[in-house]
Design a protein around this motif. Structure first.
Motif, PDB file in Angstrom:
ATOM      1  N   UNK A   1      36.862  30.999  44.466  1.00 22.15           N
ATOM      2  CA  UNK A   1      37.946  31.598  43.711  1.00 22.15           C
ATOM      3  C   UNK A   1      38.037  33.094  43.898  1.00 22.15           C
ATOM      4  N   UNK A   2      38.831  33.709  43.016  1.00 24.42           N
ATOM      5  CA  UNK A   2      39.052  35.153  43.073  1.00 24.42           C
ATOM      6  C   UNK A   2      38.895  35.764  41.684  1.00 24.42           C
ATOM      7  N   UNK A   3      38.498  37.022  41.691  1.00 22.61           N
ATOM      8  CA  UNK A   3      38.400  37.824  40.468  1.00 22.61           C
ATOM      9  C   UNK A   3      39.073  39.159  40.763  1.00 22.61           C
ATOM     10  N   UNK A   4      39.944  39.591  39.872  1.00 23.78           N
ATOM     11  CA  UNK A   4      40.611  40.887  40.007  1.00 23.78           C
ATOM     12  C   UNK A   4      40.239  41.747  38.815  1.00 23.78           C
ATOM     13  N   UNK A   5      40.161  43.045  39.057  1.00 27.50           N
ATOM     14  CA  UNK A   5      39.840  43.935  37.959  1.00 27.50           C
ATOM     15  C   UNK A   5      39.842  45.379  38.381  1.00 27.50           C
ATOM     16  N   UNK A   6      39.229  46.208  37.527  1.00 31.11           N
ATOM     17  CA  UNK A   6      39.155  47.649  37.761  1.00 31.11           C
ATOM     18  C   UNK A   6      37.689  48.036  37.795  1.00 31.11           C
ATOM     19  N   UNK A   7      37.293  48.745  38.857  1.00 30.44           N
ATOM     20  CA  UNK A   7      35.922  49.213  39.029  1.00 30.44           C
ATOM     21  C   UNK A   7      35.962  50.680  39.428  1.00 30.44           C
TER      22      UNK A   7
END
Length: 87
Positions: free
Chosen positions: A40-46
């Motif tokens: 799967x995929x994970x999106x976010x802010x780093x």
């Protein structure tokens, strides 16, 4: 207690997750070892930048020993421009 795939990613990246579509699928048992796929995929802010992580992983669990015996984890990070990663 084992980490979920999302908890593992958060602990590694200090990622603020904005969306995720990660799933586990049981693939079967052979020689008393169960195999499970994680994709799967994970999106976010780093660190102030957008990041999208694509996961392709497998693990094997020995039903006699009651423990993980193998983990394969591949991931690809696509990172956007941010304060810690300028263009």
């Amino acid at each position: 207690m084992p980490l979920t795939p999302i908890e593992a990613i958060r602990s590694r990246y200090y990622l603020r997750v904005t969306a995720q579509d990660v799933s586990c699928q049981f693939e079967g048992v052979k020689d008393n070892v169960a195999r499970v796929a994680v994709t799967g995929t994970v999106s976010g802010i780093d660190l102030g930048a957008m990041v999208k992580i694509t996961i392709l992983a497998h693990y094997e669990y020995d039903l006699n020993q009651h423990r993980l015996v193998k983990v394969q984890w591949q991931q690809k990070d696509d990172r956007g421009q941010g304060p810690a990663n300028p263009a």
